[in-house]
Design a protein around this motif. Sequence first.
Motif, mmCIF file in Angstrom:
data_model
loop_
_atom_site.group_PDB
_atom_site.id
_atom_site.type_symbol
_atom_site.label_atom_id
_atom_site.label_comp_id
_atom_site.label_asym_id
_atom_site.label_seq_id
_atom_site.Cartn_x
_atom_site.Cartn_y
_atom_site.Cartn_z
ATOM 1 N N LEU A 1 0.824 -1.206 0.000
ATOM 2 C CA LEU A 1 0.000 0.000 0.000
ATOM 3 C C LEU A 1 0.857 1.255 0.000
ATOM 4 N N GLY A 2 2.048 1.133 -0.542
ATOM 5 C CA GLY A 2 2.884 2.300 -0.764
ATOM 6 C C GLY A 2 3.416 2.955 0.489
ATOM 7 N N GLY A 3 3.505 2.220 1.595
ATOM 8 C CA GLY A 3 4.023 2.782 2.837
ATOM 9 C C GLY A 3 3.024 3.612 3.613
ATOM 10 N N ASN A 4 1.759 3.607 3.184
ATOM 11 C CA ASN A 4 0.715 4.397 3.853
ATOM 12 C C ASN A 4 0.183 3.608 5.046
ATOM 13 N N LYS A 5 0.588 4.006 6.258
ATOM 14 C CA LYS A 5 0.221 3.252 7.452
ATOM 15 C C LYS A 5 -1.273 3.309 7.740
ATOM 16 N N THR A 6 -1.898 4.446 7.442
ATOM 17 C CA THR A 6 -3.343 4.568 7.694
ATOM 18 C C THR A 6 -4.121 3.587 6.833
ATOM 19 N N ARG A 7 -3.800 3.530 5.523
ATOM 20 C CA ARG A 7 -4.498 2.607 4.623
ATOM 21 C C ARG A 7 -4.190 1.157 4.988
ATOM 22 N N ALA A 8 -2.926 0.893 5.349
ATOM 23 C CA ALA A 8 -2.551 -0.475 5.721
ATOM 24 C C ALA A 8 -3.328 -0.933 6.948
ATOM 25 N N ALA A 9 -3.450 -0.048 7.939
ATOM 26 C CA ALA A 9 -4.199 -0.406 9.146
ATOM 27 C C ALA A 9 -5.660 -0.664 8.825
ATOM 28 N N GLU A 10 -6.245 0.176 7.963
ATOM 29 C CA GLU A 10 -7.650 -0.010 7.570
ATOM 30 C C GLU A 10 -7.850 -1.351 6.886
ATOM 31 N N ARG A 11 -6.959 -1.700 5.951
ATOM 32 C CA ARG A 11 -7.098 -2.960 5.214
ATOM 33 C C ARG A 11 -6.881 -4.164 6.126
ATOM 34 N N LEU A 12 -6.026 -4.021 7.145
ATOM 35 C CA LEU A 12 -5.761 -5.120 8.067
ATOM 36 C C LEU A 12 -6.815 -5.211 9.166
ATOM 37 N N GLY A 13 -7.679 -4.201 9.265
ATOM 38 C CA GLY A 13 -8.724 -4.227 10.280
ATOM 39 C C GLY A 13 -8.221 -3.925 11.678
ATOM 40 N N LEU B 1 -0.769 -1.524 14.381
ATOM 41 C CA LEU B 1 0.125 -1.786 13.253
ATOM 42 C C LEU B 1 1.567 -1.456 13.637
ATOM 43 N N GLY B 2 1.745 -0.327 14.338
ATOM 44 C CA GLY B 2 3.082 0.057 14.783
ATOM 45 C C GLY B 2 3.699 -0.988 15.691
ATOM 46 N N LYS B 3 2.882 -1.593 16.563
ATOM 47 C CA LYS B 3 3.377 -2.663 17.445
ATOM 48 C C LYS B 3 3.817 -3.870 16.630
ATOM 49 N N TYR B 4 3.014 -4.246 15.626
ATOM 50 C CA TYR B 4 3.388 -5.385 14.770
ATOM 51 C C TYR B 4 4.718 -5.129 14.079
ATOM 52 N N LEU B 5 4.885 -3.906 13.568
ATOM 53 C CA LEU B 5 6.089 -3.579 12.814
ATOM 54 C C LEU B 5 7.312 -3.527 13.721
ATOM 55 N N ALA B 6 7.090 -3.172 14.983
ATOM 56 C CA ALA B 6 8.218 -3.011 15.909
ATOM 57 C C ALA B 6 8.666 -4.333 16.522
ATOM 58 N N GLU B 7 7.782 -5.348 16.514
ATOM 59 C CA GLU B 7 8.143 -6.625 17.148
ATOM 60 C C GLU B 7 9.276 -7.297 16.399
ATOM 61 N N ASP B 8 10.095 -8.012 17.142
ATOM 62 C CA ASP B 8 11.245 -8.685 16.527
ATOM 63 C C ASP B 8 10.952 -10.113 16.096
ATOM 64 N N GLY B 9 9.713 -10.539 16.347
ATOM 65 C CA GLY B 9 9.336 -11.892 15.923
ATOM 66 C C GLY B 9 9.708 -12.962 16.920
ATOM 67 N N GLY B 10 10.379 -12.585 18.024
ATOM 68 C CA GLY B 10 10.768 -13.586 19.015
ATOM 69 C C GLY B 10 9.736 -13.730 20.088
ATOM 70 N N ASP B 11 9.906 -14.703 20.969
ATOM 71 C CA ASP B 11 8.964 -14.920 22.055
ATOM 72 C C ASP B 11 9.323 -14.014 23.234
#
Length: 454
Positions: free
Chosen positions: A426-438, A444-454
Amino acid sequence: MPDRAPPHVVIVDDKLEMAEMLSDGLAEHGYSAFAVATGKQALARVESEPVDALVTDLRMPGMDGIELLTAARRAVPDLPVLVMTAYGGMDTAIESIRRGAYHYLTKPFKLDELVVYLGRALDESRVRREARTLRKSLRDGAAKAGIVARSSAMRAALDVIVRVASSDVPVLLTGPTGSGKGMFARYLHAESGRARGPFVTVNCAALPEPLLESELFGHAKGAFTGATTRRSGLFAEAEGGTMFLDEIGEMAPALQAKLLDVLERRVVRPVGSTKETPIDVRIVTATHRDLRRRVAEGLFREDLLYRLDVVPVNVPPLRDRRDDLPELAAELLAKARARHPTSRVERLSRECLLAMLEYPWPGNVRELAHAVERLVLLGRSSEAHFADAALPHVATRDLPSVHFSGPVLPMRELQQRYARWALAELGGNKTRAAERLGIDVKTLGKYLAEDGGD
Protein backbone atom coordinates in the motif's frame (compact mmCIF):
# COMPACT_ATOMS: atom_id res chain seq x y z
CA MET A 1 -0.89 42.37 11.12
CA PRO A 2 -0.34 41.68 7.38
CA ASP A 3 -1.17 44.30 4.74
CA ARG A 4 -4.39 42.55 3.77
CA ALA A 5 -7.74 43.79 5.15
CA PRO A 6 -7.82 43.57 8.97
CA PRO A 7 -9.83 40.68 10.41
CA HIS A 8 -13.38 41.68 11.32
CA VAL A 9 -14.30 40.61 14.86
CA VAL A 10 -17.66 40.94 16.64
CA ILE A 11 -17.52 41.20 20.46
CA VAL A 12 -20.68 40.72 22.53
CA ASP A 13 -21.16 41.29 26.26
CA ASP A 14 -24.32 42.41 28.06
CA LYS A 15 -22.06 44.95 29.78
CA LEU A 16 -21.49 47.04 26.66
CA GLU A 17 -18.61 49.01 28.19
CA MET A 18 -16.69 45.72 28.57
CA ALA A 19 -17.25 44.84 24.90
CA GLU A 20 -16.25 48.36 23.83
CA MET A 21 -13.06 48.24 25.90
CA LEU A 22 -12.04 44.97 24.23
CA SER A 23 -13.00 46.37 20.84
CA ASP A 24 -10.77 49.42 21.34
CA GLY A 25 -7.90 47.20 22.52
CA LEU A 26 -8.17 44.90 19.48
CA ALA A 27 -8.25 47.93 17.17
CA GLU A 28 -4.83 48.93 18.55
CA HIS A 29 -3.57 45.48 17.48
CA GLY A 30 -4.78 45.90 13.89
CA TYR A 31 -8.24 44.32 14.11
CA SER A 32 -11.52 45.74 12.87
CA ALA A 33 -13.69 45.10 15.96
CA PHE A 34 -17.34 45.93 16.64
CA ALA A 35 -19.01 45.79 20.09
CA VAL A 36 -22.66 44.83 20.74
CA ALA A 37 -24.63 44.17 23.91
CA THR A 38 -26.92 41.26 22.96
CA GLY A 39 -26.66 37.86 21.32
CA LYS A 40 -29.34 38.79 18.78
CA GLN A 41 -27.35 41.84 17.65
CA ALA A 42 -24.22 39.74 17.28
CA LEU A 43 -26.05 37.04 15.31
CA ALA A 44 -27.54 39.66 12.99
CA ARG A 45 -24.05 40.87 12.12
CA VAL A 46 -22.74 37.34 11.60
CA GLU A 47 -25.62 36.58 9.23
CA SER A 48 -25.48 39.86 7.29
CA GLU A 49 -21.80 40.69 6.83
CA PRO A 50 -18.40 38.97 6.56
CA VAL A 51 -17.21 38.22 10.09
CA ASP A 52 -13.86 36.52 10.72
CA ALA A 53 -14.33 35.73 14.42
CA LEU A 54 -16.82 36.08 17.27
CA VAL A 55 -15.97 36.78 20.92
CA THR A 56 -18.95 36.29 23.23
CA ASP A 57 -19.81 36.34 26.90
CA LEU A 58 -21.56 33.17 28.07
CA ARG A 59 -24.08 34.52 30.57
CA MET A 60 -26.32 37.08 28.93
CA PRO A 61 -30.07 37.78 29.16
CA GLY A 62 -32.16 36.63 26.21
CA MET A 63 -29.91 34.72 23.82
CA ASP A 64 -26.99 33.46 25.93
CA GLY A 65 -23.52 32.55 24.71
CA ILE A 66 -24.26 28.87 24.10
CA GLU A 67 -27.32 29.70 21.98
CA LEU A 68 -25.36 32.34 20.08
CA LEU A 69 -22.49 29.91 19.50
CA THR A 70 -24.85 27.28 18.09
CA ALA A 71 -26.73 29.74 15.86
CA ALA A 72 -23.56 31.51 14.63
CA ARG A 73 -21.82 28.28 13.66
CA ARG A 74 -25.00 27.11 11.94
CA ALA A 75 -24.85 30.28 9.83
CA VAL A 76 -21.06 30.16 9.31
CA PRO A 77 -19.84 26.60 10.10
CA ASP A 78 -16.13 27.45 10.27
CA LEU A 79 -16.50 30.69 12.24
CA PRO A 80 -13.96 30.79 15.12
CA VAL A 81 -15.75 31.55 18.40
CA LEU A 82 -14.04 32.48 21.67
CA VAL A 83 -16.12 32.61 24.85
CA MET A 84 -15.67 34.67 28.01
CA THR A 85 -16.83 33.38 31.36
CA ALA A 86 -16.58 34.10 35.06
CA TYR A 87 -14.87 31.50 37.26
CA GLY A 88 -18.23 30.10 38.39
CA GLY A 89 -19.26 29.32 34.83
CA MET A 90 -16.60 26.71 34.06
CA ASP A 91 -19.09 23.93 33.34
CA THR A 92 -20.80 26.11 30.74
CA ALA A 93 -17.44 27.08 29.26
CA ILE A 94 -16.48 23.42 28.85
CA GLU A 95 -19.87 22.76 27.23
CA SER A 96 -19.12 25.57 24.75
CA ILE A 97 -15.89 23.80 23.73
CA ARG A 98 -17.88 20.62 23.11
CA ARG A 99 -20.17 22.62 20.83
CA GLY A 100 -17.34 23.99 18.74
CA ALA A 101 -15.91 27.05 20.53
CA TYR A 102 -12.20 27.50 19.86
CA HIS A 103 -11.22 28.55 23.39
CA TYR A 104 -12.60 30.08 26.58
CA LEU A 105 -11.18 32.96 28.63
CA THR A 106 -11.83 33.24 32.35
CA LYS A 107 -12.62 36.77 33.55
CA PRO A 108 -10.73 38.82 34.39
CA PHE A 109 -8.17 38.29 31.62
CA LYS A 110 -5.55 40.45 29.98
CA LEU A 111 -6.07 41.84 26.49
CA ASP A 112 -2.83 40.18 25.37
CA GLU A 113 -4.35 36.79 26.20
CA LEU A 114 -7.33 37.50 23.94
CA VAL A 115 -5.00 38.72 21.17
CA VAL A 116 -2.91 35.52 21.33
CA TYR A 117 -5.87 33.09 21.18
CA LEU A 118 -7.73 35.17 18.61
CA GLY A 119 -4.65 35.17 16.38
CA ARG A 120 -4.30 31.40 16.69
CA ALA A 121 -7.99 30.86 15.92
CA LEU A 122 -7.80 33.03 12.81
CA ASP A 123 -4.61 31.30 11.63
CA GLU A 124 -6.22 27.86 11.97
CA SER A 125 -9.34 29.08 10.20
CA ARG A 126 -7.22 30.43 7.34
CA VAL A 127 -5.33 27.13 7.04
CA ARG A 128 -8.63 25.20 6.87
CA ARG A 129 -9.92 27.53 4.14
CA GLU A 130 -6.71 27.14 2.16
CA ALA A 131 -6.89 23.36 2.57
CA ARG A 132 -10.47 23.36 1.26
CA THR A 133 -9.41 25.52 -1.68
CA LEU A 134 -6.51 23.18 -2.38
CA ARG A 135 -8.78 20.11 -2.21
CA LYS A 136 -11.25 21.76 -4.60
CA SER A 137 -8.42 22.70 -6.95
CA LEU A 138 -7.15 19.14 -6.68
CA ARG A 139 -10.57 17.71 -7.57
CA ASP A 140 -11.06 20.19 -10.42
CA GLY A 141 -7.60 19.55 -11.86
CA ALA A 142 -8.02 15.80 -11.55
CA ALA A 143 -11.45 15.98 -13.18
CA LYS A 144 -9.95 17.85 -16.15
CA ALA A 145 -7.39 15.06 -16.45
CA GLY A 146 -10.18 12.48 -16.43
CA ILE A 147 -9.42 11.25 -12.91
CA VAL A 148 -12.31 10.61 -10.53
CA ALA A 149 -11.21 11.01 -6.92
CA ARG A 150 -14.07 10.96 -4.42
CA SER A 151 -12.65 8.02 -2.47
CA SER A 152 -10.14 8.60 0.32
CA ALA A 153 -7.64 6.25 -1.34
CA MET A 154 -7.59 8.29 -4.56
CA ARG A 155 -7.51 11.62 -2.73
CA ALA A 156 -4.49 10.43 -0.75
CA ALA A 157 -2.67 9.46 -3.95
CA LEU A 158 -3.53 12.73 -5.69
CA ASP A 159 -2.42 14.72 -2.65
CA VAL A 160 1.07 13.25 -2.98
CA ILE A 161 1.11 14.03 -6.72
CA VAL A 162 0.19 17.67 -6.12
CA ARG A 163 2.80 18.10 -3.40
CA VAL A 164 5.67 16.79 -5.54
CA ALA A 165 4.53 18.13 -8.93
CA SER A 166 6.62 21.31 -8.74
CA SER A 167 9.86 19.43 -8.04
CA ASP A 168 11.88 17.29 -10.43
CA VAL A 169 12.29 14.24 -8.19
CA PRO A 170 11.58 10.82 -9.73
CA VAL A 171 8.13 9.39 -8.95
CA LEU A 172 7.34 5.67 -8.93
CA LEU A 173 3.68 4.82 -9.58
CA THR A 174 2.64 1.40 -8.32
CA GLY A 175 -0.65 -0.41 -8.63
CA PRO A 176 -2.34 -3.22 -10.55
CA THR A 177 -2.72 -3.28 -14.30
CA GLY A 178 -5.57 -1.09 -15.53
CA SER A 179 -5.76 1.07 -12.39
CA GLY A 180 -4.88 4.32 -14.18
CA LYS A 181 -1.15 4.80 -13.56
CA GLY A 182 -0.74 6.39 -17.00
CA MET A 183 -3.39 9.01 -16.23
CA PHE A 184 -1.60 9.80 -12.96
CA ALA A 185 1.66 10.28 -14.86
CA ARG A 186 0.00 12.69 -17.30
CA TYR A 187 -1.64 14.57 -14.43
CA LEU A 188 1.71 14.89 -12.65
CA HIS A 189 3.23 16.31 -15.85
CA ALA A 190 0.31 18.73 -16.35
CA GLU A 191 0.63 20.06 -12.78
CA SER A 192 4.42 20.46 -12.98
CA GLY A 193 6.59 23.30 -14.20
CA ARG A 194 7.32 21.15 -17.25
CA ALA A 195 3.70 21.17 -18.42
CA ARG A 196 4.60 23.07 -21.61
CA GLY A 197 7.32 20.57 -22.42
CA PRO A 198 6.85 17.18 -24.07
CA PHE A 199 5.37 14.15 -22.32
CA VAL A 200 6.93 11.02 -23.78
CA THR A 201 5.63 7.54 -22.92
CA VAL A 202 7.55 4.30 -23.36
CA ASN A 203 6.18 0.85 -22.51
CA CYS A 204 9.24 -1.11 -21.40
CA ALA A 205 7.38 -4.41 -21.82
CA ALA A 206 6.35 -3.77 -25.42
CA LEU A 207 9.76 -3.73 -27.10
CA PRO A 208 12.67 -6.23 -27.16
CA GLU A 209 15.84 -5.11 -25.38
CA PRO A 210 17.90 -3.97 -28.45
CA LEU A 211 15.02 -2.00 -29.92
CA LEU A 212 14.11 -0.44 -26.55
CA GLU A 213 17.71 0.69 -26.05
CA SER A 214 17.75 2.34 -29.47
CA GLU A 215 14.35 3.95 -28.88
CA LEU A 216 15.36 5.39 -25.51
CA PHE A 217 18.93 6.51 -26.11
CA GLY A 218 19.05 6.87 -29.89
CA HIS A 219 21.75 5.49 -32.16
CA ALA A 220 24.55 6.65 -34.36
CA LYS A 221 24.55 6.06 -38.11
CA GLY A 222 25.85 2.56 -38.81
CA ALA A 223 25.54 1.45 -35.18
CA PHE A 224 23.81 -1.74 -36.32
CA THR A 225 22.36 -3.29 -39.46
CA GLY A 226 19.64 -1.00 -40.78
CA ALA A 227 20.84 2.10 -38.90
CA THR A 228 21.20 4.16 -42.07
CA THR A 229 20.68 7.49 -40.31
CA ARG A 230 21.40 8.96 -36.91
CA ARG A 231 18.51 8.93 -34.39
CA SER A 232 18.40 11.14 -31.31
CA GLY A 233 16.18 8.89 -29.13
CA LEU A 234 13.21 9.47 -26.86
CA PHE A 235 15.21 10.94 -23.99
CA ALA A 236 16.28 13.71 -26.34
CA GLU A 237 12.69 14.15 -27.54
CA ALA A 238 11.57 14.54 -23.91
CA GLU A 239 14.03 17.40 -23.32
CA GLY A 240 12.49 19.96 -20.98
CA GLY A 241 9.56 17.68 -20.24
CA THR A 242 8.72 14.33 -18.69
CA MET A 243 9.71 10.80 -19.64
CA PHE A 244 7.19 8.19 -18.50
CA LEU A 245 8.63 4.67 -18.37
CA ASP A 246 5.69 2.33 -18.01
CA GLU A 247 6.18 -1.26 -16.84
CA ILE A 248 9.68 -0.44 -15.62
CA GLY A 249 9.79 -3.79 -13.83
CA GLU A 250 10.09 -5.55 -17.21
CA MET A 251 13.25 -3.68 -18.28
CA ALA A 252 16.24 -5.93 -18.96
CA PRO A 253 19.15 -5.73 -16.46
CA ALA A 254 21.59 -4.32 -19.04
CA LEU A 255 19.24 -1.44 -19.79
CA GLN A 256 18.64 -0.92 -16.09
CA ALA A 257 22.36 -0.18 -15.69
CA LYS A 258 22.23 2.35 -18.50
CA LEU A 259 19.11 4.01 -17.06
CA LEU A 260 20.84 4.25 -13.67
CA ASP A 261 23.71 6.08 -15.36
CA VAL A 262 21.23 8.53 -16.92
CA LEU A 263 19.67 9.23 -13.52
CA GLU A 264 23.04 9.73 -11.82
CA ARG A 265 24.87 11.80 -14.45
CA ARG A 266 21.96 13.31 -16.43
CA VAL A 267 23.54 12.41 -19.78
CA VAL A 268 22.68 9.95 -22.55
CA ARG A 269 24.97 8.22 -25.03
CA PRO A 270 23.37 6.88 -28.22
CA VAL A 271 24.04 3.30 -29.24
CA GLY A 272 27.27 3.12 -31.27
CA SER A 273 28.38 6.63 -30.27
CA THR A 274 31.16 7.89 -28.00
CA LYS A 275 29.57 11.30 -27.51
CA GLU A 276 27.41 12.02 -24.46
CA THR A 277 24.59 14.56 -24.50
CA PRO A 278 23.30 16.34 -21.36
CA ILE A 279 19.56 16.03 -20.78
CA ASP A 280 16.97 17.92 -18.74
CA VAL A 281 14.16 15.38 -18.24
CA ARG A 282 11.99 14.38 -15.30
CA ILE A 283 11.62 10.61 -15.04
CA VAL A 284 8.35 9.05 -13.90
CA THR A 285 8.04 5.26 -13.78
CA ALA A 286 5.21 2.81 -13.23
CA THR A 287 4.88 -0.90 -12.53
CA HIS A 288 2.37 -3.48 -11.37
CA ARG A 289 5.23 -5.58 -10.04
CA ASP A 290 6.61 -5.77 -6.51
CA LEU A 291 10.03 -4.33 -7.35
CA ARG A 292 11.52 -5.27 -3.98
CA ARG A 293 10.59 -8.87 -4.63
CA ARG A 294 12.19 -8.63 -8.08
CA VAL A 295 15.32 -7.21 -6.44
CA ALA A 296 15.39 -10.25 -4.13
CA GLU A 297 14.96 -12.52 -7.17
CA GLY A 298 17.87 -10.81 -8.97
CA LEU A 299 15.64 -9.37 -11.70
CA PHE A 300 15.87 -5.70 -10.77
CA ARG A 301 18.80 -3.57 -9.63
CA GLU A 302 18.52 -2.43 -6.04
CA ASP A 303 20.49 0.78 -6.68
CA LEU A 304 18.13 1.69 -9.53
CA LEU A 305 15.11 1.05 -7.32
CA TYR A 306 16.45 3.52 -4.76
CA ARG A 307 16.88 6.11 -7.52
CA LEU A 308 13.37 5.62 -8.90
CA ASP A 309 11.54 5.18 -5.59
CA VAL A 310 12.21 8.71 -4.26
CA VAL A 311 8.47 9.39 -4.08
CA PRO A 312 6.27 6.27 -4.32
CA VAL A 313 2.59 6.73 -5.17
CA ASN A 314 0.22 3.78 -4.92
CA VAL A 315 -2.67 3.96 -7.39
CA PRO A 316 -5.43 1.92 -5.72
CA PRO A 317 -7.31 -0.87 -7.50
CA LEU A 318 -10.94 -0.20 -8.35
CA ARG A 319 -12.15 -2.55 -5.61
CA ASP A 320 -10.59 -0.17 -3.05
CA ARG A 321 -12.32 2.91 -4.43
CA ARG A 322 -15.99 1.97 -4.61
CA ASP A 323 -17.01 5.57 -3.89
CA ASP A 324 -15.59 6.54 -7.28
CA LEU A 325 -17.41 3.89 -9.28
CA PRO A 326 -20.80 5.59 -9.94
CA GLU A 327 -19.19 8.78 -11.24
CA LEU A 328 -16.55 6.84 -13.12
CA ALA A 329 -19.19 4.65 -14.78
CA ALA A 330 -21.25 7.71 -15.72
CA GLU A 331 -18.24 9.39 -17.38
CA LEU A 332 -17.33 6.23 -19.27
CA LEU A 333 -20.95 5.86 -20.37
CA ALA A 334 -21.02 9.41 -21.74
CA LYS A 335 -17.81 8.82 -23.70
CA ALA A 336 -19.05 5.48 -25.06
CA ARG A 337 -22.37 6.99 -26.16
CA ALA A 338 -20.46 9.77 -27.96
CA ARG A 339 -18.52 7.11 -29.87
CA HIS A 340 -21.70 5.15 -30.66
CA PRO A 341 -24.46 7.75 -31.16
CA THR A 342 -26.93 5.20 -32.54
CA SER A 343 -26.93 3.17 -29.31
CA ARG A 344 -30.26 2.83 -27.50
CA VAL A 345 -28.60 3.00 -24.10
CA GLU A 346 -29.03 6.30 -22.28
CA ARG A 347 -28.30 5.38 -18.68
CA LEU A 348 -27.36 2.56 -16.34
CA SER A 349 -30.21 0.81 -14.54
CA ARG A 350 -30.18 0.76 -10.74
CA GLU A 351 -29.69 -3.01 -10.89
CA CYS A 352 -26.70 -2.51 -13.17
CA LEU A 353 -25.05 0.04 -10.89
CA LEU A 354 -25.59 -2.11 -7.79
CA ALA A 355 -24.09 -5.11 -9.60
CA MET A 356 -21.12 -2.98 -10.63
CA LEU A 357 -20.55 -2.02 -7.00
CA GLU A 358 -20.52 -5.70 -6.03
CA TYR A 359 -18.29 -6.92 -8.86
CA PRO A 360 -14.57 -7.19 -7.88
CA TRP A 361 -13.18 -5.70 -11.15
CA PRO A 362 -9.92 -7.67 -11.37
CA GLY A 363 -9.08 -5.66 -14.51
CA ASN A 364 -9.74 -2.38 -12.69
CA VAL A 365 -10.74 0.80 -14.56
CA ARG A 366 -9.73 -0.67 -17.92
CA GLU A 367 -12.12 -3.59 -17.39
CA LEU A 368 -14.89 -1.21 -16.31
CA ALA A 369 -14.36 0.88 -19.46
CA HIS A 370 -14.63 -2.19 -21.67
CA ALA A 371 -17.73 -3.36 -19.79
CA VAL A 372 -19.46 -0.01 -20.27
CA GLU A 373 -18.53 -0.06 -23.95
CA ARG A 374 -20.21 -3.46 -24.30
CA LEU A 375 -23.29 -2.18 -22.47
CA VAL A 376 -23.61 0.66 -24.96
CA LEU A 377 -23.11 -1.65 -27.94
CA LEU A 378 -25.28 -4.55 -26.76
CA GLY A 379 -27.97 -2.80 -24.73
CA ARG A 380 -31.51 -3.32 -26.04
CA SER A 381 -33.26 -0.44 -24.25
CA SER A 382 -32.65 3.00 -22.79
CA GLU A 383 -31.50 1.42 -19.53
CA ALA A 384 -28.41 -0.78 -19.56
CA HIS A 385 -28.54 -4.06 -17.64
CA PHE A 386 -25.50 -5.68 -16.10
CA ALA A 387 -25.98 -8.98 -17.92
CA ASP A 388 -25.29 -7.18 -21.21
CA ALA A 389 -21.74 -6.42 -20.05
CA ALA A 390 -20.95 -10.15 -20.53
CA LEU A 391 -18.45 -10.17 -17.69
CA PRO A 392 -16.91 -13.43 -16.49
CA HIS A 393 -18.50 -14.96 -13.40
CA VAL A 394 -16.36 -14.07 -10.40
CA ALA A 395 -17.31 -15.02 -6.86
CA THR A 396 -17.68 -11.58 -5.31
CA ARG A 397 -18.17 -12.75 -1.76
CA ASP A 398 -15.53 -15.49 -1.60
CA LEU A 399 -12.26 -14.73 0.13
CA PRO A 400 -9.22 -14.73 -2.18
CA SER A 401 -7.26 -17.95 -2.06
CA VAL A 402 -4.13 -17.90 0.07
CA HIS A 403 -1.26 -20.35 -0.38
CA PHE A 404 1.32 -21.15 2.30
CA SER A 405 4.75 -22.68 1.85
CA GLY A 406 8.06 -22.86 3.68
CA PRO A 407 8.75 -23.46 7.39
CA VAL A 408 6.09 -22.97 10.05
CA LEU A 409 6.67 -19.59 11.74
CA PRO A 410 5.71 -18.29 15.20
CA MET A 411 2.55 -16.18 15.08
CA ARG A 412 4.39 -13.03 16.17
CA GLU A 413 6.86 -13.30 13.32
CA LEU A 414 4.05 -14.07 10.89
CA GLN A 415 2.16 -10.95 12.05
CA GLN A 416 5.25 -8.82 11.65
CA ARG A 417 6.08 -10.14 8.19
CA TYR A 418 2.50 -9.81 6.96
CA ALA A 419 2.19 -6.28 8.38
CA ARG A 420 5.39 -5.24 6.60
CA TRP A 421 4.22 -6.85 3.36
CA ALA A 422 0.83 -5.09 3.58
CA LEU A 423 2.54 -1.75 4.26
CA ALA A 424 4.80 -2.17 1.23
CA GLU A 425 1.84 -3.21 -0.97
CA LEU A 426 0.00 0.00 0.00
CA GLY A 427 2.88 2.30 -0.76
CA GLY A 428 4.02 2.78 2.84
CA ASN A 429 0.71 4.40 3.85
CA LYS A 430 0.22 3.25 7.45
CA THR A 431 -3.34 4.57 7.69
CA ARG A 432 -4.50 2.61 4.62
CA ALA A 433 -2.55 -0.48 5.72
CA ALA A 434 -4.20 -0.41 9.15
CA GLU A 435 -7.65 -0.01 7.57
CA ARG A 436 -7.10 -2.96 5.21
CA LEU A 437 -5.76 -5.12 8.07
CA GLY A 438 -8.72 -4.23 10.28
CA ILE A 439 -6.57 -2.78 13.06
CA ASP A 440 -5.67 0.70 14.28
CA VAL A 441 -2.43 2.48 13.40
CA LYS A 442 -1.05 2.00 16.94
CA THR A 443 -1.50 -1.79 16.70
CA LEU A 444 0.13 -1.79 13.25
CA GLY A 445 3.08 0.06 14.78
CA LYS A 446 3.38 -2.66 17.45
CA TYR A 447 3.39 -5.38 14.77
CA LEU A 448 6.09 -3.58 12.81
CA ALA A 449 8.22 -3.01 15.91
CA GLU A 450 8.14 -6.63 17.15
CA ASP A 451 11.24 -8.69 16.53
CA GLY A 452 9.34 -11.89 15.92
CA GLY A 453 10.77 -13.59 19.02
CA ASP A 454 8.96 -14.92 22.06
